[in-house]
Motif scaffolding. Structure first.
Motif, PDB file in Angstrom:
ATOM      1  N   VAL A   5       0.857  -1.185   0.000  1.00  0.00           N
ATOM      2  CA  VAL A   5       0.000   0.000   0.000  1.00  0.00           C
ATOM      3  C   VAL A   5       0.895   1.237   0.000  1.00  0.00           C
ATOM      4  O   VAL A   5       1.865   1.311   0.759  1.00  0.00           O
ATOM      5  N   CYS A  10      -3.491   6.160   0.681  1.00  0.00           N
ATOM      6  CA  CYS A  10      -4.564   5.464   1.407  1.00  0.00           C
ATOM      7  C   CYS A  10      -5.444   6.465   2.140  1.00  0.00           C
ATOM      8  O   CYS A  10      -4.951   7.343   2.852  1.00  0.00           O
ATOM      9  N   SER A  12      -7.894   5.313   4.161  1.00  0.00           N
ATOM     10  CA  SER A  12      -8.386   4.593   5.350  1.00  0.00           C
ATOM     11  C   SER A  12      -9.840   4.154   5.241  1.00  0.00           C
ATOM     12  O   SER A  12     -10.556   4.116   6.236  1.00  0.00           O
ATOM     13  N   CYS A  13     -10.247   3.796   4.023  1.00  0.00           N
ATOM     14  CA  CYS A  13     -11.666   3.442   3.833  1.00  0.00           C
ATOM     15  C   CYS A  13     -11.997   2.058   4.383  1.00  0.00           C
ATOM     16  O   CYS A  13     -13.147   1.761   4.670  1.00  0.00           O
ATOM     17  N   GLY A  14     -11.001   1.187   4.472  1.00  0.00           N
ATOM     18  CA  GLY A  14     -11.238  -0.138   5.029  1.00  0.00           C
ATOM     19  C   GLY A  14     -11.675  -1.202   4.029  1.00  0.00           C
ATOM     20  O   GLY A  14     -11.934  -2.334   4.421  1.00  0.00           O
ATOM     21  N   VAL A  15     -11.756  -0.850   2.752  1.00  0.00           N
ATOM     22  CA  VAL A  15     -12.201  -1.834   1.757  1.00  0.00           C
ATOM     23  C   VAL A  15     -11.234  -3.021   1.696  1.00  0.00           C
ATOM     24  O   VAL A  15     -11.657  -4.180   1.748  1.00  0.00           O
ATOM     25  N   CYS A  16      -9.970  -2.755   1.606  1.00  0.00           N
ATOM     26  CA  CYS A  16      -9.012  -3.861   1.436  1.00  0.00           C
ATOM     27  C   CYS A  16      -8.957  -4.742   2.676  1.00  0.00           C
ATOM     28  O   CYS A  16      -8.854  -5.965   2.568  1.00  0.00           O
ATOM     29  N   MET A  26      -4.971  -2.525   9.218  1.00  0.00           N
ATOM     30  CA  MET A  26      -4.783  -1.113   9.516  1.00  0.00           C
ATOM     31  C   MET A  26      -3.652  -0.969  10.536  1.00  0.00           C
ATOM     32  O   MET A  26      -3.659  -1.643  11.581  1.00  0.00           O
ATOM     33  N   ALA A  32      -3.775   1.518   5.798  1.00  0.00           N
ATOM     34  CA  ALA A  32      -3.663   0.101   5.465  1.00  0.00           C
ATOM     35  C   ALA A  32      -2.222  -0.268   5.143  1.00  0.00           C
ATOM     36  O   ALA A  32      -1.462   0.526   4.581  1.00  0.00           O
ATOM     37  N   PRO A  55     -10.456   2.801  -3.673  1.00  0.00           N
ATOM     38  CA  PRO A  55     -10.931   4.042  -4.296  1.00  0.00           C
ATOM     39  C   PRO A  55      -9.819   5.025  -4.616  1.00  0.00           C
ATOM     40  O   PRO A  55     -10.023   5.945  -5.420  1.00  0.00           O
ATOM     41  N   SER A  56      -8.667   4.864  -4.021  1.00  0.00           N
ATOM     42  CA  SER A  56      -7.580   5.814  -4.293  1.00  0.00           C
ATOM     43  C   SER A  56      -6.401   5.161  -5.000  1.00  0.00           C
ATOM     44  O   SER A  56      -5.325   5.748  -5.089  1.00  0.00           O
TER      45      SER A  56
HETATM   46 FE1  SF4 Z   1      -6.528   2.425   1.945  1.00  0.00          FE
HETATM   47 FE2  SF4 Z   1      -9.057   1.876   1.395  1.00  0.00          FE
HETATM   48 FE3  SF4 Z   1      -7.235   1.598  -0.492  1.00  0.00          FE
HETATM   49 FE4  SF4 Z   1      -7.266  -0.084   1.558  1.00  0.00          FE
HETATM   50  S1  SF4 Z   1      -8.846   0.132  -0.009  1.00  0.00           S
HETATM   51  S2  SF4 Z   1      -5.444   0.916   0.680  1.00  0.00           S
HETATM   52  S3  SF4 Z   1      -7.942   1.246   3.234  1.00  0.00           S
HETATM   53  S4  SF4 Z   1      -7.830   3.509   0.502  1.00  0.00           S
END
Ligand code: SF4
Length: 62
Positions: A5, A10, A12-16, A26, A32, A55-56
């Protein structure tokens, strides 16, 4: 296969960490991180999916 990552990207959305908790977690800064070492073969598709869903675009797969 390895993954990591980019911490500056990041959000910090928590999707991964939801999708592949075996690999992503985290850290103390709520960013992440991927566990070190090779991604097990049975998790490669999940990790690719997490990279696509991030998302990023913070997840690098190599
Ligand atoms: Fe960060 Fe979300 Fe991407 Fe994981 S999915 S690396 S928490 S922005």
């Amino acid at each position: 296969m390895k993954t990591k990552v980019v911490p500056d990207l990041c959000i910090s959305c928590g999707v991964c960490t939801e999708l592949v908790p075996e690999i992503f977690f985290m850290n103390d800064s709520n960013i992440a991180e991927a566990k070190p070492g090779d991604v097990p073969e049975n998790l490669e598709n999940e990790v690719r999916g997490a990279a696509e869903d991030c998302p990023s675009n913070a997840i690098i797969v190599e």
